[in-house]
Design a protein around this motif. Structure first.
Motif, PDB file in Angstrom:
ATOM      1  N   MET A   1       0.835  -1.157   0.000  1.00 32.00           N
ATOM      2  CA  MET A   1       0.000   0.000   0.000  1.00 32.00           C
ATOM      3  C   MET A   1       0.893   1.238   0.000  1.00 32.00           C
ATOM      4  O   MET A   1       1.912   1.278   0.670  1.00 32.00           O
ATOM      5  N   ASN A   2       0.514   2.248  -0.771  1.00 33.96           N
ATOM      6  CA  ASN A   2       1.294   3.472  -0.879  1.00 33.96           C
ATOM      7  C   ASN A   2       0.458   4.670  -0.454  1.00 33.96           C
ATOM      8  O   ASN A   2      -0.748   4.712  -0.710  1.00 33.96           O
TER       9      ASN A   2
ATOM     10  N   VAL B   1       0.339  22.916 -12.219  1.00 30.70           N
ATOM     11  CA  VAL B   1      -0.257  21.583 -12.096  1.00 30.70           C
ATOM     12  C   VAL B   1      -1.658  21.681 -11.508  1.00 30.70           C
ATOM     13  O   VAL B   1      -2.596  21.107 -12.038  1.00 30.70           O
ATOM     14  N   ASP B   2      -1.795  22.383 -10.400  1.00 28.85           N
ATOM     15  CA  ASP B   2      -3.067  22.557  -9.683  1.00 28.85           C
ATOM     16  C   ASP B   2      -3.770  21.213  -9.490  1.00 28.85           C
ATOM     17  O   ASP B   2      -4.887  20.981  -9.935  1.00 28.85           O
ATOM     18  N   ALA B   3      -3.074  20.308  -8.804  1.00 32.28           N
ATOM     19  CA  ALA B   3      -3.523  18.921  -8.642  1.00 32.28           C
ATOM     20  C   ALA B   3      -4.903  18.800  -8.012  1.00 32.28           C
ATOM     21  O   ALA B   3      -5.711  17.986  -8.456  1.00 32.28           O
ATOM     22  N   TRP B   4      -5.173  19.569  -6.982  1.00 34.24           N
ATOM     23  CA  TRP B   4      -6.476  19.446  -6.315  1.00 34.24           C
ATOM     24  C   TRP B   4      -7.614  19.768  -7.271  1.00 34.24           C
ATOM     25  O   TRP B   4      -8.610  19.051  -7.323  1.00 34.24           O
ATOM     26  N   VAL B   5      -7.472  20.831  -8.039  1.00 34.66           N
ATOM     27  CA  VAL B   5      -8.520  21.183  -9.004  1.00 34.66           C
ATOM     28  C   VAL B   5      -8.609  20.109 -10.084  1.00 34.66           C
ATOM     29  O   VAL B   5      -9.700  19.694 -10.474  1.00 34.66           O
ATOM     30  N   SER B   6      -7.460  19.611 -10.544  1.00 33.20           N
ATOM     31  CA  SER B   6      -7.444  18.568 -11.578  1.00 33.20           C
ATOM     32  C   SER B   6      -8.173  17.307 -11.123  1.00 33.20           C
ATOM     33  O   SER B   6      -8.811  16.629 -11.912  1.00 33.20           O
ATOM     34  N   MET B   7      -8.082  17.006  -9.821  1.00 29.35           N
ATOM     35  CA  MET B   7      -8.728  15.802  -9.288  1.00 29.35           C
ATOM     36  C   MET B   7     -10.145  16.090  -8.801  1.00 29.35           C
ATOM     37  O   MET B   7     -10.861  15.183  -8.398  1.00 29.35           O
ATOM     38  N   GLY B   8     -10.553  17.359  -8.817  1.00 26.74           N
ATOM     39  CA  GLY B   8     -11.898  17.710  -8.380  1.00 26.74           C
ATOM     40  C   GLY B   8     -12.054  17.757  -6.872  1.00 26.74           C
ATOM     41  O   GLY B   8     -13.150  17.565  -6.359  1.00 26.74           O
ATOM     42  N   GLY B   9     -10.965  18.005  -6.168  1.00 26.49           N
ATOM     43  CA  GLY B   9     -11.027  18.014  -4.710  1.00 26.49           C
ATOM     44  C   GLY B   9     -10.565  19.321  -4.124  1.00 26.49           C
ATOM     45  O   GLY B   9     -10.409  20.320  -4.816  1.00 26.49           O
ATOM     46  N   GLY B  10     -10.350  19.298  -2.812  1.00 26.30           N
ATOM     47  CA  GLY B  10      -9.896  20.468  -2.091  1.00 26.30           C
ATOM     48  C   GLY B  10      -9.090  20.081  -0.871  1.00 26.30           C
ATOM     49  O   GLY B  10      -8.850  18.894  -0.606  1.00 26.30           O
ATOM     50  N   LYS B  11      -8.720  21.077  -0.099  1.00 24.27           N
ATOM     51  CA  LYS B  11      -7.883  20.875   1.083  1.00 24.27           C
ATOM     52  C   LYS B  11      -8.503  19.854   2.030  1.00 24.27           C
ATOM     53  O   LYS B  11      -9.674  19.912   2.339  1.00 24.27           O
ATOM     54  N   ASP B  12      -7.702  18.913   2.463  1.00 20.31           N
ATOM     55  CA  ASP B  12      -8.047  17.856   3.416  1.00 20.31           C
ATOM     56  C   ASP B  12      -8.974  16.778   2.860  1.00 20.31           C
ATOM     57  O   ASP B  12      -9.405  15.899   3.598  1.00 20.31           O
ATOM     58  N   ASP B  13      -9.295  16.844   1.560  1.00 20.87           N
ATOM     59  CA  ASP B  13     -10.045  15.749   0.945  1.00 20.87           C
ATOM     60  C   ASP B  13      -9.117  14.538   0.826  1.00 20.87           C
ATOM     61  O   ASP B  13      -7.899  14.679   0.737  1.00 20.87           O
ATOM     62  N   ILE B  14      -9.702  13.359   0.817  1.00 19.38           N
ATOM     63  CA  ILE B  14      -8.913  12.131   0.729  1.00 19.38           C
ATOM     64  C   ILE B  14      -9.367  11.332  -0.488  1.00 19.38           C
ATOM     65  O   ILE B  14     -10.561  11.128  -0.702  1.00 19.38           O
ATOM     66  N   PHE B  15      -8.385  10.883  -1.269  1.00 17.15           N
ATOM     67  CA  PHE B  15      -8.626  10.064  -2.449  1.00 17.15           C
ATOM     68  C   PHE B  15      -7.981   8.704  -2.202  1.00 17.15           C
ATOM     69  O   PHE B  15      -6.808   8.630  -1.861  1.00 17.15           O
ATOM     70  N   ILE B  16      -8.734   7.643  -2.383  1.00 18.21           N
ATOM     71  CA  ILE B  16      -8.199   6.291  -2.233  1.00 18.21           C
ATOM     72  C   ILE B  16      -8.299   5.613  -3.595  1.00 18.21           C
ATOM     73  O   ILE B  16      -9.389   5.489  -4.151  1.00 18.21           O
ATOM     74  N   TYR B  17      -7.147   5.189  -4.106  1.00 19.08           N
ATOM     75  CA  TYR B  17      -7.085   4.534  -5.409  1.00 19.08           C
ATOM     76  C   TYR B  17      -6.832   3.038  -5.216  1.00 19.08           C
ATOM     77  O   TYR B  17      -6.145   2.635  -4.284  1.00 19.08           O
ATOM     78  N   ASP B  18      -7.376   2.237  -6.121  1.00 18.98           N
ATOM     79  CA  ASP B  18      -7.151   0.792  -6.040  1.00 18.98           C
ATOM     80  C   ASP B  18      -5.800   0.443  -6.663  1.00 18.98           C
ATOM     81  O   ASP B  18      -5.063   1.330  -7.130  1.00 18.98           O
ATOM     82  N   SER B  19      -5.461  -0.833  -6.677  1.00 19.11           N
ATOM     83  CA  SER B  19      -4.157  -1.274  -7.173  1.00 19.11           C
ATOM     84  C   SER B  19      -3.983  -1.045  -8.676  1.00 19.11           C
ATOM     85  O   SER B  19      -2.865  -1.096  -9.182  1.00 19.11           O
ATOM     86  N   GLN B  20      -5.074  -0.784  -9.378  1.00 21.64           N
ATOM     87  CA  GLN B  20      -5.014  -0.505 -10.814  1.00 21.64           C
ATOM     88  C   GLN B  20      -4.924   0.987 -11.107  1.00 21.64           C
ATOM     89  O   GLN B  20      -4.902   1.400 -12.265  1.00 21.64           O
ATOM     90  N   GLY B  21      -4.921   1.803 -10.054  1.00 20.24           N
ATOM     91  CA  GLY B  21      -4.849   3.251 -10.217  1.00 20.24           C
ATOM     92  C   GLY B  21      -6.198   3.906 -10.444  1.00 20.24           C
ATOM     93  O   GLY B  21      -6.274   5.080 -10.801  1.00 20.24           O
ATOM     94  N   LYS B  22      -7.286   3.166 -10.244  1.00 19.29           N
ATOM     95  CA  LYS B  22      -8.635   3.694 -10.415  1.00 19.29           C
ATOM     96  C   LYS B  22      -9.127   4.255  -9.077  1.00 19.29           C
ATOM     97  O   LYS B  22      -8.944   3.640  -8.026  1.00 19.29           O
ATOM     98  N   LEU B  23      -9.764   5.420  -9.134  1.00 11.98           N
ATOM     99  CA  LEU B  23     -10.294   6.017  -7.916  1.00 11.98           C
ATOM    100  C   LEU B  23     -11.368   5.118  -7.323  1.00 11.98           C
ATOM    101  O   LEU B  23     -12.372   4.819  -7.948  1.00 11.98           O
ATOM    102  N   ALA B  24     -11.124   4.665  -6.099  1.00  5.77           N
ATOM    103  CA  ALA B  24     -12.071   3.774  -5.420  1.00  5.77           C
ATOM    104  C   ALA B  24     -12.975   4.553  -4.470  1.00  5.77           C
ATOM    105  O   ALA B  24     -14.155   4.245  -4.346  1.00  5.77           O
TER     106      ALA B  24
ATOM    107  N   GLN C   1      -8.279  -0.863   3.740  1.00  2.00           N
ATOM    108  CA  GLN C   1      -8.092  -2.317   3.780  1.00  2.00           C
ATOM    109  C   GLN C   1      -9.046  -3.044   2.831  1.00  2.00           C
ATOM    110  O   GLN C   1      -8.703  -4.103   2.301  1.00  2.00           O
ATOM    111  N   ALA C   2     -10.209  -2.474   2.584  1.00  2.00           N
ATOM    112  CA  ALA C   2     -11.191  -3.107   1.711  1.00  2.00           C
ATOM    113  C   ALA C   2     -10.906  -2.842   0.230  1.00  2.00           C
ATOM    114  O   ALA C   2     -11.449  -3.507  -0.643  1.00  2.00           O
ATOM    115  N   THR C   3     -10.033  -1.879  -0.056  1.00  2.00           N
ATOM    116  CA  THR C   3      -9.733  -1.514  -1.439  1.00  2.00           C
ATOM    117  C   THR C   3      -8.619  -2.398  -1.966  1.00  2.00           C
ATOM    118  O   THR C   3      -7.557  -2.498  -1.384  1.00  2.00           O
ATOM    119  N   LYS C   4      -8.888  -3.044  -3.054  1.00  2.00           N
ATOM    120  CA  LYS C   4      -7.906  -3.958  -3.670  1.00  2.00           C
ATOM    121  C   LYS C   4      -7.346  -3.371  -4.931  1.00  2.00           C
ATOM    122  O   LYS C   4      -7.940  -2.761  -5.701  1.00  2.00           O
TER     123      LYS C   4
END
Length: 87
Positions: free
Chosen positions: A1-2, A35-58, A84-87
């Motif tokens: 896990m990364n 880059v503006d990563a947060w805007v690119s991902m559609g998020g903001g400060k303190d938001d959390i993104f969990i991606y699966d092992s294939q790089g897909k947003l879970a 832990q539930a994200t594969k």
């Protein structure tokens, strides 16, 4: 896990980063206007993104969303369970 942290464009680089690095060993990336990563991902400060092992947003967990993500409270268990539930 990364894990990784994306520091906001306007964040104090020295300030709260020490709080993060004191509790874990993971990269902290500094966002920049080109880059503006947060805007690119559609998020903001303190938001959390969990991606699966294939790089897909879970899971996308906005800080003010229905899932508590406060790590000093029930949010820790919530995040642990989702990760832990994200594969």
């Amino acid at each position: 896990m990364n894990f990784a942290v994306v520091n906001s464009i306007d964040a104090d680089n020295a300030g709260n980063q020490k709080n993060l690095t004191d509790v874990g060993d993971y990269p902290i990336f500094q966002d920049v206007k080109t880059v503006d990563a947060w805007v690119s991902m559609g998020g903001g400060k303190d938001d959390i993104f969990i991606y699966d092992s294939q790089g897909k947003l879970a899971h996308y967990l906005p800080v003010s969303g229905s899932v508590d993500t406060n790590l000093s409270g029930a949010g820790y268990a919530n995040l642990k369970q989702l990760i832990q539930a994200t594969k």
